[in-house]
Motif scaffolding. Structure first.
Motif, short mmCIF file in Angstrom:
data_model
loop_
_atom_site.label_atom_id
_atom_site.label_comp_id
_atom_site.label_asym_id
_atom_site.label_seq_id
_atom_site.Cartn_x
_atom_site.Cartn_y
_atom_site.Cartn_z
N VAL A 58 -25.31 -4.41 2.91
CA VAL A 58 -24.21 -3.86 2.13
C VAL A 58 -22.97 -4.69 2.44
CG1 VAL A 58 -22.75 -1.85 1.75
CG2 VAL A 58 -25.18 -1.54 2.25
N SER A 59 -22.36 -5.16 1.41
CA SER A 59 -21.12 -5.91 1.62
C SER A 59 -20.07 -5.37 0.67
CB SER A 59 -21.34 -7.40 1.38
OG SER A 59 -21.71 -7.62 0.04
N GLN A 60 -18.85 -5.45 1.12
CA GLN A 60 -17.74 -5.00 0.30
C GLN A 60 -16.79 -6.16 0.13
OE1 GLN A 60 -16.03 -1.63 2.21
NE2 GLN A 60 -17.74 -0.29 1.74
N PRO A 61 -16.22 -6.24 -1.07
CA PRO A 61 -15.27 -7.34 -1.27
C PRO A 61 -14.05 -7.14 -0.38
CG PRO A 61 -15.22 -5.82 -3.11
CD PRO A 61 -16.34 -5.40 -2.23
N VAL A 62 -13.51 -8.25 0.08
CA VAL A 62 -12.30 -8.20 0.89
C VAL A 62 -11.13 -7.97 -0.04
CG1 VAL A 62 -10.82 -9.52 2.45
CG2 VAL A 62 -13.31 -9.77 2.56
N LYS A 63 -10.37 -6.93 0.26
CA LYS A 63 -9.22 -6.61 -0.58
C LYS A 63 -7.96 -7.14 0.09
CE LYS A 63 -11.15 -2.36 -2.43
NZ LYS A 63 -11.00 -0.91 -2.55
N SER A 64 -7.17 -7.83 -0.69
CA SER A 64 -5.90 -8.29 -0.14
C SER A 64 -4.89 -7.16 -0.31
CB SER A 64 -5.43 -9.55 -0.87
OG SER A 64 -5.29 -9.28 -2.25
N PRO A 65 -3.97 -7.02 0.63
CA PRO A 65 -3.00 -5.94 0.53
C PRO A 65 -2.12 -6.11 -0.70
CG PRO A 65 -2.42 -7.45 2.30
CD PRO A 65 -3.76 -7.86 1.78
N LEU A 66 -1.74 -4.98 -1.27
CA LEU A 66 -0.85 -5.03 -2.43
C LEU A 66 0.54 -5.45 -1.98
CD1 LEU A 66 -1.90 -1.71 -4.18
CD2 LEU A 66 -2.51 -4.03 -4.85
N PRO A 67 1.25 -6.19 -2.83
CA PRO A 67 2.61 -6.57 -2.46
C PRO A 67 3.51 -5.33 -2.40
CG PRO A 67 2.16 -7.17 -4.73
CD PRO A 67 0.88 -6.68 -4.15
N ALA A 68 4.51 -5.40 -1.54
CA ALA A 68 5.44 -4.28 -1.41
C ALA A 68 6.18 -4.09 -2.72
CB ALA A 68 6.44 -4.56 -0.29
N PRO A 69 6.41 -2.83 -3.13
CA PRO A 69 7.16 -2.60 -4.37
C PRO A 69 8.60 -3.10 -4.20
CG PRO A 69 6.77 -0.53 -3.21
CD PRO A 69 6.02 -1.59 -2.48
N ARG A 70 9.17 -3.52 -5.31
CA ARG A 70 10.53 -4.08 -5.26
C ARG A 70 11.40 -3.46 -6.36
NH1 ARG A 70 10.82 -8.68 -2.01
NH2 ARG A 70 8.78 -9.36 -1.28
N THR A 71 12.70 -3.50 -6.13
CA THR A 71 13.65 -3.03 -7.12
C THR A 71 13.79 -4.09 -8.20
OG1 THR A 71 15.54 -4.01 -5.98
CG2 THR A 71 14.94 -1.74 -5.37
N GLU A 72 14.56 -3.79 -9.24
CA GLU A 72 14.77 -4.77 -10.31
C GLU A 72 15.45 -6.03 -9.80
OE1 GLU A 72 16.68 -3.13 -13.75
OE2 GLU A 72 15.26 -1.49 -13.87
N SER A 73 16.27 -5.90 -8.73
CA SER A 73 16.95 -7.07 -8.18
C SER A 73 16.06 -7.85 -7.22
CB SER A 73 18.24 -6.65 -7.47
OG SER A 73 17.93 -5.84 -6.36
N GLY A 74 14.85 -7.35 -6.93
CA GLY A 74 13.91 -8.07 -6.09
C GLY A 74 13.87 -7.60 -4.64
N GLU A 75 14.69 -6.60 -4.28
CA GLU A 75 14.69 -6.11 -2.91
C GLU A 75 13.48 -5.21 -2.67
OE1 GLU A 75 18.40 -4.31 -1.77
OE2 GLU A 75 19.47 -5.56 -3.20
N LYS A 76 12.93 -5.28 -1.45
CA LYS A 76 11.80 -4.42 -1.11
C LYS A 76 12.24 -2.96 -1.06
CE LYS A 76 9.13 -7.69 1.65
NZ LYS A 76 8.56 -7.96 2.97
N ILE A 77 11.35 -2.10 -1.56
CA ILE A 77 11.60 -0.67 -1.48
C ILE A 77 10.89 -0.19 -0.22
CG2 ILE A 77 11.16 1.59 -2.53
CD1 ILE A 77 11.19 0.15 -5.24
N ILE A 78 11.63 0.36 0.68
CA ILE A 78 11.06 0.84 1.93
C ILE A 78 11.23 2.35 1.96
CG2 ILE A 78 11.18 0.76 4.44
CD1 ILE A 78 12.33 -2.07 4.13
N ALA A 79 10.10 3.05 2.01
CA ALA A 79 10.15 4.51 2.06
C ALA A 79 10.38 4.93 3.49
CB ALA A 79 8.83 5.09 1.55
#
Length: 149
Positions: free
Chosen positions: A50-71
């Motif tokens: 059994v093998s599973q594909p390696v998933k790359s992490p999703l990019p951090a969400p960003r605001t319209e100006s490009g800043e990272k949204i940190i919860a």
């Protein structure tokens, strides 16, 4: 072991095939009610990979100006007392609202777990300053429900 049953349609003809256990190089097979002993060329191996594909992490969400949204979690009042779920379940109802004063032992909400309704009690008295969860929410064990002050 119960035989596995398969349904096939070959050139318009329907077949019901039951396959029994493999013993050495023989298998008991039943096709449309007729039993057969099938001899295999060699005993099958039961190796499963059994093998599973390696998933790359999703990019951090960003605001319209490009800043990272940190919860960031909402701060818990330093003097506050958090009422937590004693077991995982779904919040059915609240018996208090923000601003109410409760005493130790008072029921503050009802939590449904394993098809049973469970009263959740305040271990300490105080004033309800914030209700963290909503009716219908699934809360994990030790999940925050409300904050008393």
């Amino acid at each position: 072991m119960k035989p596995k049953e398969y349904k096939y349609k070959i050139n318009g003809t329907k077949f019901s095939v039951k396959v029994g256990d493999v013993i050495d190089d023989h298998v008991q097979v039943e096709v449309n009610g007729t039993a057969y002993t099938v001899e295999l060329d060699k005993a099958p191996t039961r190796k499963t990979t059994v093998s599973q594909p390696v998933k790359s992490p999703l990019p951090a969400p960003r605001t319209e100006s490009g800043e990272k949204i940190i919860a960031t979690p909402a701060p818990t009042p330093a003097a506050g007392y958090v009422i937590k779920a004693p077991l995982p379940g779904t919040l059915m109802s609240f018996t208090v609202k923000v601003g109410d004063t409760v005493n130790a032992g008072d029921t503050v909400c009802v939590l449904e777990a394993m098809k049973m309704e469970n009263d959740v009690h305040a271990a300490k008295g105080g004033k309800v300053v914030r209700i963290v969860a909503n009716v219908g929410d699934a809360v994990p064990q030790d999940g925050d429900i409300m904050i008393l002050e």
